[in-house]
Write a protein that holds these residues in place. Structure first.
Motif, mmCIF file in Angstrom:
data_model
loop_
_atom_site.group_PDB
_atom_site.id
_atom_site.type_symbol
_atom_site.label_atom_id
_atom_site.label_comp_id
_atom_site.label_asym_id
_atom_site.label_seq_id
_atom_site.Cartn_x
_atom_site.Cartn_y
_atom_site.Cartn_z
ATOM 1 N N MET A 119 38.481 27.713 -8.681
ATOM 2 C CA MET A 119 39.061 27.136 -7.468
ATOM 3 C C MET A 119 40.580 27.328 -7.455
ATOM 4 O O MET A 119 41.167 27.739 -6.447
ATOM 5 N N LEU A 120 41.230 27.051 -8.585
ATOM 6 C CA LEU A 120 42.683 27.209 -8.688
ATOM 7 C C LEU A 120 43.085 28.678 -8.577
ATOM 8 O O LEU A 120 44.079 29.006 -7.916
ATOM 9 N N PHE A 121 42.311 29.555 -9.212
ATOM 10 C CA PHE A 121 42.612 30.986 -9.163
ATOM 11 C C PHE A 121 42.528 31.494 -7.729
ATOM 12 O O PHE A 121 43.407 32.222 -7.259
ATOM 13 N N HIS A 122 41.477 31.116 -7.025
ATOM 14 C CA HIS A 122 41.330 31.538 -5.624
ATOM 15 C C HIS A 122 42.443 30.976 -4.762
ATOM 16 O O HIS A 122 42.965 31.652 -3.870
ATOM 17 N N LEU A 123 42.810 29.725 -5.011
ATOM 18 C CA LEU A 123 43.863 29.089 -4.221
ATOM 19 C C LEU A 123 45.196 29.800 -4.415
ATOM 20 O O LEU A 123 45.942 30.039 -3.456
ATOM 21 N N ALA A 124 45.489 30.177 -5.655
ATOM 22 C CA ALA A 124 46.749 30.876 -5.947
ATOM 23 C C ALA A 124 46.765 32.267 -5.338
ATOM 24 O O ALA A 124 47.804 32.743 -4.856
ATOM 25 N N ARG A 125 45.623 32.944 -5.365
ATOM 26 C CA ARG A 125 45.526 34.312 -4.850
ATOM 27 C C ARG A 125 45.532 34.344 -3.332
ATOM 28 O O ARG A 125 45.970 35.316 -2.716
ATOM 29 N N GLY A 126 45.072 33.254 -2.719
ATOM 30 C CA GLY A 126 44.943 33.199 -1.270
ATOM 31 C C GLY A 126 43.481 33.262 -0.889
ATOM 32 O O GLY A 126 42.797 34.232 -1.226
ATOM 33 N N THR A 127 42.995 32.228 -0.213
ATOM 34 C CA THR A 127 41.569 32.184 0.091
ATOM 35 C C THR A 127 41.313 31.274 1.279
ATOM 36 O O THR A 127 42.197 30.552 1.733
ATOM 37 N N GLY A 128 40.087 31.303 1.766
ATOM 38 C CA GLY A 128 39.648 30.389 2.812
ATOM 39 C C GLY A 128 38.717 29.355 2.210
ATOM 40 O O GLY A 128 38.670 29.158 0.989
ATOM 41 N N LEU A 129 37.944 28.698 3.068
ATOM 42 C CA LEU A 129 37.054 27.650 2.585
ATOM 43 C C LEU A 129 36.015 28.188 1.612
ATOM 44 O O LEU A 129 35.661 27.531 0.638
ATOM 45 N N THR A 185 43.593 33.636 -26.023
ATOM 46 C CA THR A 185 44.867 34.267 -25.677
ATOM 47 C C THR A 185 45.164 34.072 -24.187
ATOM 48 O O THR A 185 44.329 33.587 -23.427
ATOM 49 N N ASP A 186 46.360 34.485 -23.788
ATOM 50 C CA ASP A 186 46.733 34.430 -22.368
ATOM 51 C C ASP A 186 46.693 35.812 -21.729
ATOM 52 O O ASP A 186 47.384 36.086 -20.743
ATOM 53 N N CYS A 187 45.889 36.701 -22.296
ATOM 54 C CA CYS A 187 45.830 38.067 -21.778
ATOM 55 C C CYS A 187 45.199 38.132 -20.394
ATOM 56 O O CYS A 187 45.522 39.011 -19.599
ATOM 57 N N TYR A 188 44.263 37.215 -20.133
ATOM 58 C CA TYR A 188 43.554 37.242 -18.866
ATOM 59 C C TYR A 188 44.035 36.113 -17.965
ATOM 60 O O TYR A 188 44.412 35.027 -18.429
ATOM 61 N N THR A 189 43.996 36.356 -16.673
ATOM 62 C CA THR A 189 44.467 35.379 -15.693
ATOM 63 C C THR A 189 43.750 34.048 -15.840
ATOM 64 O O THR A 189 44.375 32.981 -15.827
ATOM 65 N N ARG A 190 42.424 34.115 -15.990
ATOM 66 C CA ARG A 190 41.652 32.876 -16.099
ATOM 67 C C ARG A 190 42.093 32.062 -17.315
ATOM 68 O O ARG A 190 42.144 30.813 -17.256
ATOM 69 N N SER A 210 41.481 40.159 3.515
ATOM 70 C CA SER A 210 42.200 38.894 3.536
ATOM 71 C C SER A 210 42.385 38.496 4.991
ATOM 72 O O SER A 210 42.085 39.271 5.906
ATOM 73 N N PHE A 211 42.904 37.296 5.202
ATOM 74 C CA PHE A 211 43.114 36.858 6.570
ATOM 75 C C PHE A 211 44.340 37.524 7.187
ATOM 76 O O PHE A 211 44.634 37.321 8.365
ATOM 77 N N THR A 212 45.039 38.343 6.410
ATOM 78 C CA THR A 212 46.071 39.204 6.995
ATOM 79 C C THR A 212 45.409 40.191 7.959
ATOM 80 O O THR A 212 45.925 40.460 9.046
ATOM 81 N N HIS A 213 44.256 40.714 7.557
ATOM 82 C CA HIS A 213 43.519 41.627 8.434
ATOM 83 C C HIS A 213 43.067 40.911 9.703
ATOM 84 O O HIS A 213 43.093 41.473 10.791
ATOM 85 N N VAL A 214 42.657 39.646 9.541
ATOM 86 C CA VAL A 214 42.242 38.863 10.708
ATOM 87 C C VAL A 214 43.421 38.634 11.639
ATOM 88 O O VAL A 214 43.292 38.709 12.866
ATOM 89 N N SER A 215 44.599 38.384 11.079
ATOM 90 C CA SER A 215 45.802 38.187 11.896
ATOM 91 C C SER A 215 46.134 39.445 12.699
ATOM 92 O O SER A 215 46.537 39.364 13.866
ATOM 93 N N LEU A 216 45.958 40.611 12.080
ATOM 94 C CA LEU A 216 46.195 41.866 12.790
ATOM 95 C C LEU A 216 45.220 42.023 13.955
ATOM 96 O O LEU A 216 45.591 42.488 15.041
#
Length: 462
Positions: free
Chosen positions: A136-146, A195-200, A297-303
């Motif tokens: 949930m946090l990873f998606h929120l940071a990356r940018g997401t919808g519901l 380790t901290d090698c991976y985003t998760r 992404s919703f950038t495409h929707v905005s376009l």
């Protein structure tokens, strides 16, 4: 633990009597807990169990020991065991994706293959409450919808007749490890998770602990929120289905002009719905056309919304190969298709060709020397990239002026020893393009042109 798992299975109708359940078994704490609990509940649930271990070919002897541990545990409990190995780093390099993504692909391909071959209808994976919060946090940071905030679902369909279940989704990692210790069970630890090698891992080691300092129930609260969002998403999807059906146009002319996969939308009907539903529908149609969500992404929707808000006709390119066209109250999504084929001469195999076909709306035509645009509907035959042949000709003007190609070479003072080495794009005997020189006037784009074929030639002379 047995009570918590039994409760989730019942609440979400995860398992029915007689089901064959395949467990993804890494040998780590989470998957060991899941397999042990399902083994304890096997008779009560009236199920058959199997386990699959995916060896990623990354950690050498340590990974081999994980596989041995998983196999020995299953042998002790008389659980059918499957072990599949692949070097996912090779997959990652070939597909130009992260090792994480390559590993995920490998696992789910393996799971579904074994399920199909061995008759398992359910796949149980050990995602827990912490995994859900991290996602949930990873998606929120990356940018997401519901949909992204809903994170993991307790049950979802993998493919027709095959389902993924997550019986531990509401159990926290600390509870899992405490239960295993109480049972005297040890587990394997994947050192890459430390380790901290991976985003998760960075989310797991740094962000989530900080949130738990603010509120020790942070993981549980995030799980409840994800569940509520998931319920809202299901309701919205039911509304999308009805609204989307009302918007779509079933028109053979659209498919004939833009391809069989084209989607036509009545914009006045689309505008009658709530703005959130409009955006959600635009995203769904674009996802359907592209066949994937990862690069959307919703950038495409905005376009798309900007295109719809502008007066008059218009068009834009979205993700690779996907176009949107607005005309006469209709929004059309279509996929670029290479309908005109080209053959290359054997001794010019180094030449690369890129072809795209799209509607013409009067936009300015590029003057690039090795990219040319043609009136697509005037091309009668299968295009061929070749060299000069007797009888070749072209038109110097759109309205006439036919000239033999040999005569053209002479008039342009092209040396005789070079004429047979110039690539030609040919429509039968009619030369569409003398590559590096000019195109035939007959195929020029004009005010009456409806469809354009663009052709780019690369590697000339290499």
């Amino acid at each position: 633990m047995e009570h918590a798992v039994r409760k989730q299975i019942k609440q979400f109708h995860m398992i029915d009597p007689g089901d064959k359940v395949l467990v993804g078994f890494s040998g780590g704490a989470d998957s060991l807990c899941l397999l042990q609990v399902l083994f304890l509940l096997k008779e009560e649930l009236q199920i058959e169990l199997g386990a699959v271990h995916c060896h990623h070919g990354i950690r050498g002897e340590t990974a081999d020991e994980d596989a041995r541990f998983a196999g020995e545990f299953c042998a002790l409990h008389q659980i059918p065991f499957f072990c599949v190995k692949e070097k996912v780093e090779i997959r990652a390099r070939k597909q130009k994706i992260s090792t994480e993504e390559a590993g995920r692909q490998f696992r789910y391909e393996t799971f579904q293959k074994i399920m199909t071959e061995e008759g398992y209808g359910k796949l149980a994976v050990a995602h827990n409450a912490n995994d859900r919060a991290e996602t949930m946090l990873f998606h929120l940071a990356r940018g997401t919808g519901l949909f992204g905030l809903a994170s993991m679902e307790p049950i979802r369909e993998l493919s027709k007749g095959l389902f993924l279940i997550r019986p531990l989704l509401f159990v926290e990692r600390k509870e899992i490890e405490q239960w295993l210790r109480g049972k005297g069970l040890s587990w394997r630890t994947d050192e890459t998770n430390l380790t901290d090698c991976y985003t998760r891992n960075r989310v797991r080691h740094h962000i989530l602990p900080e949130l738990e300092q603010i509120n020790e129930q942070a993981v549980a609260h995030m799980g409840k929120t994800a569940q509520l969002i998931g319920e809202a998403v299901k309701y919205i999807k039911s509304q999308e289905t009805e609204a989307g059906a009302a918007c779509l146009i079933q028109d053979a002319k659209i498919r004939e002009r833009y391809g069989q996969s084209a989607i036509g939308v009545k914009t006045d009907v689309l505008f009658s719905f709530h703005p959130y539903l409009q955006k959600s529908l635009l995203y769904q149609w674009l996802a359907k056309m592209s066949g994937q969500r990862k690069k959307l992404s919703f950038t495409h929707v905005s376009l798309l919304q900007e295109l719809l808000d502008k007066e008059g006709p218009g068009q834009l390119t979205l993700v690779k190969g996907i176009w949107a066209v607005k005309e006469d109250g209709i929004l059309i999504f279509y996929q670029e298709e290479e309908k005109k084929q080209i053959r290359c001469p054997e001794n010019a195999s180094n030449i690369q060709l890129e072809m795209k076909e799209f509607p013409y709306r009067g936009e300015e035509i590029s003057k690039k020397p090795y990219t040319k645009f043609f009136d697509c509907d005037k091309i009668k035959n299968r295009l061929c990239l070749r060299f000069w042949q007797p009888g070749d000709y072209l038109f110097l003007r759109e309205d006439g002026g036919k000239k033999k190609l040999n005569r053209y070479f002479i008039d342009e003072k092209i040396p005789a020893d070079q004429r047979g080495q110039i690539p030609l794009l040919a429509d039968g005997d009619h030369i569409v393009w003398i590559v590096g020189y000019r195109i035939s006037g007959y195929y020029k784009v004009s005010e009456t042109t409806k469809r354009i074929l663009s052709v780019t030639v690369k590697n000339i002379g290499e």
